[in-house]
Design a protein around this motif. Structure first.
Motif, PDB file in Angstrom:
ATOM      1  N   ILE A 133      -0.635  -6.703   9.247  1.00  0.00           N
ATOM      2  CA  ILE A 133       0.003  -6.494   7.958  1.00  0.00           C
ATOM      3  C   ILE A 133       0.493  -5.070   7.873  1.00  0.00           C
ATOM      4  O   ILE A 133      -0.209  -4.139   8.226  1.00  0.00           O
ATOM      5  N   VAL A 159       1.947  -2.263   5.196  1.00  0.00           N
ATOM      6  CA  VAL A 159       2.095  -1.955   3.789  1.00  0.00           C
ATOM      7  C   VAL A 159       2.528  -0.511   3.651  1.00  0.00           C
ATOM      8  O   VAL A 159       1.909   0.392   4.186  1.00  0.00           O
ATOM      9  N   LEU A 193      -1.690  -1.827   8.800  1.00  0.00           N
ATOM     10  CA  LEU A 193      -3.070  -2.199   8.578  1.00  0.00           C
ATOM     11  C   LEU A 193      -3.490  -3.030   9.783  1.00  0.00           C
ATOM     12  O   LEU A 193      -3.125  -4.186   9.925  1.00  0.00           O
ATOM     13  N   THR A 220      -7.939  -7.727  -2.821  1.00  0.00           N
ATOM     14  CA  THR A 220      -6.583  -8.266  -2.789  1.00  0.00           C
ATOM     15  C   THR A 220      -5.529  -7.185  -3.009  1.00  0.00           C
ATOM     16  O   THR A 220      -4.330  -7.489  -3.000  1.00  0.00           O
ATOM     17  N   ARG A 274      -3.602  -4.448  -1.569  1.00  0.00           N
ATOM     18  CA  ARG A 274      -3.215  -3.752  -0.348  1.00  0.00           C
ATOM     19  C   ARG A 274      -2.931  -2.265  -0.597  1.00  0.00           C
ATOM     20  O   ARG A 274      -3.281  -1.426   0.240  1.00  0.00           O
ATOM     21  N   GLN A 309      -6.318  -0.594  -0.648  1.00  0.00           N
ATOM     22  CA  GLN A 309      -6.896  -0.614   0.697  1.00  0.00           C
ATOM     23  C   GLN A 309      -6.205   0.387   1.620  1.00  0.00           C
ATOM     24  O   GLN A 309      -6.835   1.003   2.477  1.00  0.00           O
ATOM     25  N   THR A 310      -4.905   0.548   1.441  1.00  0.00           N
ATOM     26  CA  THR A 310      -4.175   1.507   2.265  1.00  0.00           C
ATOM     27  C   THR A 310      -4.665   2.928   2.014  1.00  0.00           C
ATOM     28  O   THR A 310      -4.835   3.720   2.957  1.00  0.00           O
ATOM     29  N   ASN A 312     -10.716 -13.490   0.670  1.00  0.00           N
ATOM     30  CA  ASN A 312     -10.228 -12.110   0.629  1.00  0.00           C
ATOM     31  C   ASN A 312     -11.326 -11.123   1.035  1.00  0.00           C
ATOM     32  O   ASN A 312     -11.064 -10.139   1.738  1.00  0.00           O
ATOM     33  N   TRP A 343     -11.163  -8.699   4.281  1.00  0.00           N
ATOM     34  CA  TRP A 343     -11.274  -7.236   4.195  1.00  0.00           C
ATOM     35  C   TRP A 343     -12.350  -6.708   5.133  1.00  0.00           C
ATOM     36  O   TRP A 343     -12.148  -5.702   5.821  1.00  0.00           O
TER      37      TRP A 343
END
Length: 445
Positions: free
Chosen positions: A7, A9, A14, A185, A187, A190-191, A242, A246
């Motif tokens: 993925i 982003v 990621l 969920t 992103r 999370q980034t 999810n 992760w």
């Protein structure tokens, strides 16, 4: 079970779906100073590695060469722990500058990409001092809870500043963990965390000149302190894919940055997994997760009454025994080692925070945990270590109400949202320290 897509982003990759890494120290590899895994057991230098450990989350703050640091005290605390036979410390390597009530300051980072170099150097110093004493570290890189900023803070940075405080009467339990579960969920959130993880895992220690990825003082990277899929079944159950994604992707990302160190979740076990064994198993099933964790909090879980320990201790003790046995069985099923990396018990009394108050039942609880570790070790089982929560050492609160006030520099194992002295072990707790020392000696033997 896992979605292993690659993925991208915001221009940042990621990492997911990379080849399954070789677990350091596995059978057939040369002896190594890095802690590795061989089946159900940890190994180091070609020998089984078992340990009595402690939680000292505040190490980096003491290690900082700043007004809030105290390197002399850090050295004294490490010497005390070493004298007890403590070989492993679980410390925090992240904290976010946060609007959340009771979050620690200063933090390692704010919303931007500029990180607190003074605090990172405090982490460097802590690891360097641990290396001198042949201790290993478990470093957690995020927090589900609010006391270090945590996932709610990351969410607030990407959602326009929206957040709720833990224990806010306007948002009763389980609204906080349910809202926090949106992290899995998000992103963008999370980034931001990935950017910070990369900076820490690829850091070079300013004291020793050794890259973190090449430092055997670090035993393991931990994804977060007590990550949960949510608080209620209504939120947690549909969020499980999810949550698992992760865990798997983040663990693989760390492995792609650092091929030497173990990675684990930081999970409480069943209590952090909506009381479902399949959730515990699936959270630790990823090949990038090297071992299983569990935490044990009889008082927080109402397994006993802190105001009436004499008549409720035994019932709580039976539940503790069952909880340990369940996680040993699950670890065997997974074929991975197990660590009880948090366990805590109050002093004798419902509001007993002063170090002068006795620790009769606390000592009994510690002996129960340690006896379980020793028995499972003797049986060749997966239970390889434990970290009591937590070391207060020489710290004493200056406040009559035992509450933490922002700006306090007498860091304790009890985090800023808790009464100072609730669960921690003081340097004057002779009977508790004797229990710890005896267990450490038994494992060493």
């Amino acid at each position: 079970m896992f979605d292993r897509r690659s993925i991208i982003v915001g221009g940042a990759t990621l990492v997911a779906g990379c080849a399954t890494p070789v677990r350091p120290g596995t059978a057939g590899t040369a002896p190594s100073r890095f802690v590795g895994v061989d089946g159900l057991h940890f190994v180091r230098d070609g020998k089984p590695y078992r340990y009595a450990g402690a939680n000292v989350w505040y190490g980096a703050w003491l290690g900082a060469d700043t007004a809030y640091g105290n390197r002399a005290r850090l050295g004294r605390e490490l010497d005390r722990l070493q004298a007890l036979g403590v070989r492993n410390l679980r410390i925090i390597g992240s904290a976010e500058e946060s609007p959340l009530k009771n979050s620690i300051t200063p933090g390692f980072r704010g919303k931007g990409s500029s990180y607190n170099e003074d605090l990172l150097k405090g982490l460097d110093w802590t690891l360097a001092e641990m290396a001198k004493r042949d201790m290993t570290a478990i470093v957690y890189l995020a927090n589900f809870w609010e006391w270090s900023g945590g996932m709610m803070t990351y969410l607030s940075w990407v959602n326009g500043g929206n957040f709720i405080n833990m224990n806010d009467p306007a948002h009763p339990w389980p609204e906080f963990p349910d809202r926090n579960a949106a992290f899995y969920t998000s992103r963008p959130a999370q980034t931001l965390l990935r950017d910070y993880i990369k900076a820490v895992v690829q850091r070079t220690n300013s004291v020793t000149g050794v890259a973190y990825a090449d430092d055997p003082t670090i035993m393991a990277w931990q994804l977060a302190n007590e990550p949960r899929p949510g608080g209620s079944d209504a939120v947690a159950v549909p969020n499980l894919p999810n949550f698992y994604r992760w865990i798997d992707e983040t663990a693989r990302y760390i492995k792609a940055l650092d091929g030497h160190h173990l990675v684990t979740t930081g999970s409480e076990g069943l209590k952090g997994s909506i009381e479902r064994e399949d959730v515990v198993l699936d959270a630790h099933r990823s090949p990038a997760i090297d071992y299983m964790t569990t935490h044990i909090w009889p008082n927080n879980w109402s397994w006993m009454d802190a105001g009436n320990l004499a008549t409720t201790y035994d019932a709580g003790s039976a539940k503790v025994a069952d909880y340990i046995a369940a996680h040993v069985r699950l670890a065997r099923q997974l074929g991975k080692p197990l660590v009880i990396e948090e366990f805590g018990y109050p002093r004798d009394g419902a509001t007993a925070y002063d170090p002068k108050i006795a620790t009769t039942f606390k000592d009994r609880f510690y002996r129960q945990i340690y006896a379980a570790v020793e028995a499972d070790t003797a049986a060749g089982g997966p239970l390889a270590g434990s970290n009591f929560w937590a070391w207060n050492g020489e710290a004493r609160t200056p406040h009559a109400d035992y509450r933490f006030v922002r700006g306090d520099l007498g860091y304790m194992g009890d985090p800023p949202h808790e009464p100072q002295g609730w669960y921690g072990v003081f340097d004057s707790d002779a009977s508790t320290m004797a229990v710890i020392k005896a267990h450490a000696a038994a494992l060493a033997g």
